[in-house]
Design a protein around this motif. Structure first.
Motif, short mmCIF file in Angstrom:
data_model
loop_
_atom_site.label_atom_id
_atom_site.label_comp_id
_atom_site.label_asym_id
_atom_site.label_seq_id
_atom_site.Cartn_x
_atom_site.Cartn_y
_atom_site.Cartn_z
N SER A 1 0.67 -1.29 0.10
CA SER A 1 -0.18 0.12 -0.29
C SER A 1 0.89 1.14 0.00
N SER A 2 1.07 2.43 -0.81
CA SER A 2 1.59 3.44 -0.66
C SER A 2 1.04 4.43 0.57
N GLY A 3 0.29 3.82 1.23
CA GLY A 3 -0.89 4.73 2.03
C GLY A 3 0.07 4.48 3.42
N GLU A 4 0.13 2.92 3.26
CA GLU A 4 0.09 1.68 4.30
C GLU A 4 1.70 1.20 5.04
N VAL A 5 2.15 1.30 3.75
CA VAL A 5 3.53 0.37 4.16
C VAL A 5 4.76 1.97 4.59
N ASP A 6 4.78 1.29 5.91
CA ASP A 6 6.04 3.40 5.72
C ASP A 6 7.43 2.27 4.86
N ILE A 7 7.78 1.35 4.91
CA ILE A 7 9.08 1.17 3.85
C ILE A 7 9.46 -0.14 4.13
N ALA A 8 10.16 -0.59 3.26
CA ALA A 8 10.54 -2.23 2.59
C ALA A 8 12.15 -1.77 3.55
N ALA A 9 12.40 -3.25 3.23
CA ALA A 9 13.93 -3.78 3.43
C ALA A 9 14.28 -5.41 3.06
N LEU A 10 15.17 -5.11 2.60
CA LEU A 10 15.45 -6.86 2.57
C LEU A 10 14.59 -8.18 3.10
N GLY A 11 14.25 -8.50 2.13
CA GLY A 11 13.47 -9.91 2.82
C GLY A 11 12.92 -11.12 1.98
N VAL A 12 14.34 -11.15 0.93
CA VAL A 12 14.05 -11.89 0.26
C VAL A 12 15.47 -12.94 0.40
N ASN A 13 15.59 -14.56 0.17
CA ASN A 13 16.72 -14.94 0.80
C ASN A 13 17.32 -14.28 1.63
N VAL A 14 16.79 -14.08 2.80
CA VAL A 14 18.30 -13.42 3.68
C VAL A 14 18.63 -15.25 5.00
N GLU A 15 19.58 -14.90 4.68
CA GLU A 15 20.34 -15.98 5.67
C GLU A 15 20.35 -15.56 7.58
N SER A 16 20.01 -16.84 8.24
CA SER A 16 20.18 -16.26 9.38
C SER A 16 19.89 -17.10 10.06
N SER A 17 20.47 -17.24 11.42
CA SER A 17 19.92 -18.33 12.32
C SER A 17 19.12 -19.58 12.82
N ILE A 18 19.05 -20.82 13.01
CA ILE A 18 18.04 -21.43 13.29
C ILE A 18 18.10 -22.19 14.24
N PRO A 19 17.13 -22.92 14.83
CA PRO A 19 17.83 -23.96 16.24
C PRO A 19 18.57 -24.68 15.60
N GLY A 20 19.97 -24.77 16.46
CA GLY A 20 20.67 -25.83 16.45
C GLY A 20 22.03 -25.24 16.11
N GLY A 21 22.27 -24.11 16.15
CA GLY A 21 23.39 -23.89 15.77
C GLY A 21 23.93 -23.08 14.43
N GLY A 22 22.37 -23.60 13.30
CA GLY A 22 22.70 -23.45 11.90
C GLY A 22 22.60 -21.96 11.25
N THR A 23 22.00 -22.03 10.00
CA THR A 23 21.83 -20.95 9.70
C THR A 23 21.40 -21.33 8.59
#
Length: 696
Positions: free
Chosen positions: A520-542
């Motif tokens: 929404s051009s009136g309701e979504v304030d900002i976008a950020a990287l949200g595609v294929n983002v690498e990060s932590s998962i349970p068990g110590g990996g990513t």
């Protein structure tokens, strides 16, 4: 002749008791299939949208079950109708008969009528009164269920839809007939399907919002004694299941009768309205709000529904007490993997000790040094689902932009291992984090749909604003236009809420808005990287994940970084993030001014020489279609060396550039390299960035 005229007031609530047998289904996949009889103004559209309407714009197609073609009327106009062919009823004769359909309706002051006629002359005439403003419209996936059991002896029936008065458009899809009451339908539909598969019972309101059956959440009014509260609950037949935040909120188990149908569990209306109509005087009320205990959700996953056991003193002793000057960020999610190395040093620990059954820190929770688990009602917020750990890992990686920013994460397990939360849990955690635990930022990578959301949750977030807390919320992942299908809490009109969409990063520094993200051009304030983002998962990996859930913690981390540099003020942090965002004109129709998070606007001081930091100054991802590693720098740099190593330490690829411009794209080929884990090392000036990647 028997005639039944019904006005259907759309404050009805739906809950199914048994599954039904469907004997007629018309999805309009290819054409109108005989519905042309008497048609005036209706036609077939293969995409289920009225896109030949000049005002259609970025509206989405009708969100029906089949998601194929549909019947459409394109206005403006004040009369249109379409009638089905004769539909034979099953034999032997039925005892129950129900009609269901999806509609997407834009009114210009008019309404919609459904006329069902039997060959024996019996009729059921239903006028749908949406209560819309003159130029309003329904949800894009509004579901209707009409009891037409008066026609069970008719042999054959016809169904006629018509517009009465002005309308801009009407789309109808998935017309079904059942011989018993069908299962409830949520919006989006997959939410109900997931709840059913998880074995979680639910009831559904008009907007398709799912809620816990026979439960109400009460926002307790201050100023009364416990005896007065008890007498009030007894008057309503309420049993307290749980309380939170110094008894500010309660969840009640209710019998059938006043609020719920005792036989079906169907809510009998809006709880606050029923309460107001029931009490002899409004002064008798001991609550400031009363609502269904709505479900909300993030990453839905069929993980084991095993409870967390309470933490012991020995387990808590491994965590260092939080620095007094730390910026605090509350993660309201499925919990956090408390043992993950990526999160070491970031998890908040307060002075409350374990085992003494004393509220040492005076926050109305006992033995809670590491946040709280609102699912199991204990002190262990450990994560099984993985969503909360991934979100927390993104926060941790982004915090490495600054070498002197002390931030602590307070985990609140508000969502179970399935990824399902409740209004009670999220409202409790919002108040606990802001009022009791002093959180500067709350990350909310979850949501739910509804016309106005929850007033209880909105009030909790507004209370958080009064305590200086910024609330960062995901916009959702259903490719919906939020102007017409609002998701909360992202769309609450509060000055401390930031609604976050998601973008990808492409060669040349382009940031296309993610196709899955709500917009929404009136309701979504900002976008950020949200595609294929690498990060932590349970068990110590990513692992790689995509969603506005992944974009939201990047913005939340930016707010923390602002607080480290300037002292935390929610209004100032919000303004700085939005004012210093990229302005991508190509995305201006889906996010306000095309804003995208500019991480280079934070903490421009260089870390200590030789420090190794995760590569949050870059976007690094593996593109399997070309067997390449894509690297984009968020800011200009001098001589830069990029090297890729395998797990044995062998050099797989290397590239050196004399100068790297902001947004410039570098591509390294790893064609022929085996699938598995690789380490990307970027050396630029006196800084070293590292990031692990998985080639799949």
């Amino acid at each position: 002749m028997k005639s039944l005229v019904t006005t259907l007031i759309l404050t009805a609530w739906i809950m199914s008791a048994t599954l039904s047998a469907q004997f007629y289904a018309e999805p309009f996949d290819d054409n109108l299939n005989g519905w042309e009889a008497g048609a005036i103004g209706f036609e077939f559209d293969p995409n289920g949208e009225a896109d030949n309407l000049l005002m259609w714009g970025l509206r989405t197609r009708i969100q029906s079950e089949s998601l194929g073609g549909a019947m459409i009327f394109t206005g403006p106009g004040d009369f249109a109708r379409v009638t089905s062919p004769a539909i034979p009823l099953p034999v032997p004769e039925l005892t129950d008969l129900y009609l269901s359909f999806y509609q997407y309706f834009g009114t210009l002051g008019g309404g919609m009528r459904v006329l069902v006629q039997g060959t024996d002359g019996a009729t059921v005439d239903t006028v749908l009164q949406q209560g819309l403003p003159i130029d309003g419209e329904t949800s894009s996936g509004e579901y209707h269920l009409i009891d037409i059991s008066d026609l069970t002896q008719s042999g054959e029936i016809t169904i006629q839809f018509s517009i009465t008065g002005g309308a801009s458009f009407l789309i109808i899809d998935d017309v079904h007939l059942y011989d018993s009451r069908p299962a409830p339908v949520t919006f989006p539909r997959n939410i109900g399907e997931a709840l059913t598969s998880f074995g979680l019972p639910f009831t559904v309101d008009l907007q398709g919002g799912a809620a816990v059956p026979f439960q109400l959440v009460a926002d307790i009014a201050p100023g009364f004694t416990e005896l007065e509260y008890e007498a009030f609950r007894n008057l309503l037949g309420a049993t307290v299941v749980r309380k939170c935040v110094c008894d500010r909120l309660e969840v009640w188990e209710m019998p059938g009768g006043l609020f719920f149908d005792p036989a079906t569990g169907e809510p009998l209306g809006v709880p606050s309205v029923i309460l107001g109509n029931t009490l002899p005087s409004q002064g008798m009320s001991k609550v400031d709000g009363l609502e269904l205990n709505y479900y909300n959700y993030n990453q839905l996953s069929a993980d084991p529904a095993l409870p967390n056991e309470p933490l012991t003193a020995e387990e808590v002793a491994l965590f260092i007490p939080a620095p007094t000057d730390a910026v605090k960020i509350a993660i309201l999610d499925t919990g956090i993997d408390l043992d993950h190395p990526d999160l070491n040093g970031y998890i908040f620990r307060d002075p409350d000790s374990i085992g003494d059954e004393v509220d040492d820190d005076s926050d109305c929770l006992t033995d809670n040094p590491l946040g709280w688990n609102y699912v199991d009602d204990n002190n262990n917020p450990n994560d099984i689902n993985g969503h909360g750990t991934h979100v927390s890992g993104i926060v941790a990686r982004n915090l490495n932009l600054c070498d002197d920013c002390v931030v602590q994460m307070i985990p609140y397990k508000t969502h179970n291992n399935f990824g399902v939360g409740t209004l009670f849990a999220t409202a409790c955690a919002t108040l606990q984090a802001s009022v009791m635990d002093g959180a500067d930022v709350i990350n909310a990578s979850w949501g739910f749909y509804g016309e106005e959301g929850s007033e209880i949750l909105k009030n909790a977030i507004d209370t958080a604003r009064n305590y200086g807390t910024l609330f960062i919320a995901a916009a959702g992942n259903d490719s919906l236009n939020l102007d017409y299908d609002p998701q909360y809490p992202a769309l609450y009109d509060l000055h401390n809420v930031v609604a976050v969409g998601a973008h990808d990063t492409m060669p040349g520094g382009m940031r296309p808005y993610a196709a899955f993200a709500n917009f929404s051009s009136g309701e979504v304030d900002i976008a950020a990287l949200g595609v294929n983002v690498e990060s932590s998962i349970p068990g110590g990996g990513t692992a790689l994940k995509s969603g506005t859930s992944m974009a939201t913690p990047a913005v939340a981390a930016a707010a923390c970084l602002f607080g480290c540099e300037n002292g935390f003020d929610p209004a100032a942090a919000r303004a700085y993030i939005l004012d210093n965002a990229f302005k991508d004109t190509a995305s201006a129709d889906v996010v306000f001014e095309g804003r995208a998070l500019d991480q280079s606007a934070f903490c421009n001081k260089s870390p200590e020489e030789g420090a190794d930091n995760p590569a949050v100054d870059f976007n690094i991802c593996f593109r399997p279609e070309g067997e390449i590693i894509d690297i984009i720098s968020f800011q200009g740099r001098g001589n830069t060396v990029i090297e890729v190593f395998n797990v044995e330490g062998g050099l797989v690829a290397r590239q050196e550039v004399g100068e790297l411009a902001a947004g410039e794209n570098l591509v390294l080929s790893v064609e022929g390299a085996a699938a598995g884990m690789y380490l990307v090392v970027i050396t630029t000036g006196n800084r070293v960035f590292t990031q692990r990647l998985v080639k799949r």
